[in-house]
Design an enzyme around this catalytic site. Structure first.
Site, PDB file in Angstrom:
ATOM      1  N   SER A  34       9.101   3.100  61.046  1.00  0.00           N
ATOM      2  CA  SER A  34       9.342   3.629  59.715  1.00  0.00           C
ATOM      3  C   SER A  34      10.504   2.637  58.897  1.00  0.00           C
ATOM      4  O   SER A  34      11.209   2.014  59.767  1.00  0.00           O
ATOM      5  CB  SER A  34      10.092   5.109  59.501  1.00  0.00           C
ATOM      6  OG  SER A  34      11.311   4.931  59.984  1.00  0.00           O
ATOM      7  N   ASP A  35      10.542   2.375  58.004  1.00  0.00           N
ATOM      8  CA  ASP A  35      11.506   1.674  57.109  1.00  0.00           C
ATOM      9  C   ASP A  35      12.618   2.709  57.286  1.00  0.00           C
ATOM     10  O   ASP A  35      12.594   3.780  57.412  1.00  0.00           O
ATOM     11  CB  ASP A  35      11.222   1.384  55.744  1.00  0.00           C
ATOM     12  CG  ASP A  35      12.196   0.135  55.169  1.00  0.00           C
ATOM     13  OD1 ASP A  35      13.215  -0.097  55.879  1.00  0.00           O
ATOM     14  OD2 ASP A  35      11.644  -0.517  54.355  1.00  0.00           O
ATOM     15  N   ASP A  36      13.988   2.552  56.816  1.00  0.00           N
ATOM     16  CA  ASP A  36      15.154   3.391  57.062  1.00  0.00           C
ATOM     17  C   ASP A  36      14.782   4.685  56.196  1.00  0.00           C
ATOM     18  O   ASP A  36      14.536   4.537  54.946  1.00  0.00           O
ATOM     19  CB  ASP A  36      16.239   2.644  56.326  1.00  0.00           C
ATOM     20  CG  ASP A  36      17.517   3.289  56.738  1.00  0.00           C
ATOM     21  OD1 ASP A  36      17.395   4.331  57.111  1.00  0.00           O
ATOM     22  OD2 ASP A  36      18.390   2.844  55.898  1.00  0.00           O
TER      23      ASP A  36
END
Length: 360
Positions: free
Chosen positions: A252-254
């Site tokens: 995932s992105d942040d």
């Protein structure tokens, strides 16, 4: 490995400080993350970075991914004496995939020598919207084939020196006008357009064997009108896993970016990401949020919302990736660091990109 330790493997976490304090070592032993991500706040001189990565590898119960965003251009975490590289757009403008491969290989040598084994690159987004506030300068171009060719060359250049490439931002952030750090962008195109443009570089990179992809916090109504891509089973499982055949790591992105966090607490987002088909969750700061997310995922397994088998499937992908790619876990000696970081050969290569980009 206990269930709690296995769940820790599903996280790549950010942290404060640039020295391996006892508190930081305890943090790593306690949370058992699959990896750590480095930002400017963690980066001293090359020898200090090497000391940090070495100490935390020793402290960790399992080998760590050490990740960084070292794309070149404006997204470059490593300051001089590390080589300063031009942006993906400048490299792509030269039109040589051999040059792109060489640049990535040189970047990887400088990463590996200080113990960084994962690069959150290449960018596989197609810059079809010149007004894009986030991706301008970070994309190899506005043509999907060109982006695919250079993205694959970059991934292979990293791999040639032992660094794991993470292609981003699936399923495509190139035609947005909103920064997903600040809000949730919407990509309104139909499936035909998405397949021909946004998805094409990812499909090619998957066929080329890229080991990891990062999701984007985007809403694509044609694919899933309700859930952002990061939390969408239709996108991560039905499309990415089944239709495109991706079998490697989904990161995932942040989860603290506002594109997700404005509507979903990071713990709930973590559970939904795993439910959707993801493997590794990125939480780049805030130890309280990190610990709470780990607790929420553990509770989701204990209550039956998430099956233990689902967690273990991601753990196996993570363990397999570590076994395949983390052949050299530790940073090099001071002498080797000084021979590689910012060396003349890398400086000349970086300068050649600039000269070629100017047409000289």
């Amino acid at each position: 490995m206990t269930l709690r330790e296995a769940i820790g493997q599903l996280f790549i976490l950010g942290f404060e400080g640039h020295t391996p304090s006892e508190a930081l070592k305890t943090f790593v032993r306690d949370l058992t993350p699959g990896g750590l991500i480095l930002f400017g706040r963690n980066l001293g001189d090359p020898e200090e970075i090497a000391a940090l990565t070495n100490a935390l590898q020793v402290a960790s119960p399992t080998p760590l991914f050490f990740a960084i965003d070292q794309e070149g251009g404006k997204v470059s975490r490593l300051a001089p004496p590390f080589t300063r590289w031009l942006s993906a757009s400048a490299v792509g403008a030269v039109g040589s995939t051999e040059l792109t491969h060489a640049v990535a290989s040189a970047i990887a040598r400088e990463l590996m020598v200080v113990g960084i084994n994962m690069n959150m690159a290449p960018v596989l987004d197609v810059l079809s919207n010149p007004a894009n506030p986030v991706m301008a300068g970070r994309c190899y171009g506005s043509d999907a084939q060109v982006v695919a060719q250079h993205g694959i060359a970059f991934y292979r250049g990293l791999a040639s020196e032992g660094v794991i490439a993470v292609g981003k931002h699936f399923p495509g952030h190139g035609d947005t006008t909103v920064d997903s750090h600040l809000a949730l962008p919407v990509v309104p195109h139909d499936v035909g357009r998405l397949s021909a443009v946004e998805l094409a570089p990812f499909a090619y990179a998957i066929k080329a064997g890229i080991p990891a992809l990062m999701t984007a916090h985007l809403l694509l109504p044609a694919l899933d009108p309700e859930h952002p891509a990061t939390l969408s089973r239709r996108i991560l499982t039905d499309l990415l896993r089944q239709e495109l055949g991706f079998r490697n790591l989904v990161i995932s992105d942040d989860l603290l970016m506002k594109g997700i966090a404005d509507s979903t607490h990071p713990g709930e987002a973590a559970v939904r990401f795993i439910e959707a088909g993801g493997d590794l969750m990125l939480i780049c700061e805030d130890e309280a949020a990190q610990r709470q997310a780990l607790v929420v995922v553990t509770e989701a397994v204990e209550t039956g919302r998430l099956s233990e088998a689902r967690v273990l499937a991601s753990c196996k992908r993570i363990a397999d990736a570590k076994a395949q790619h983390l052949h050299r876990k530790m940073a090099a000696s001071t002498g080797e660091i000084r021979a590689v970081v910012g060396c003349d050969a890398h400086r000349r290569l970086a300068e050649s990109v600039g000269m070629d980009d100017k047409g000289s």
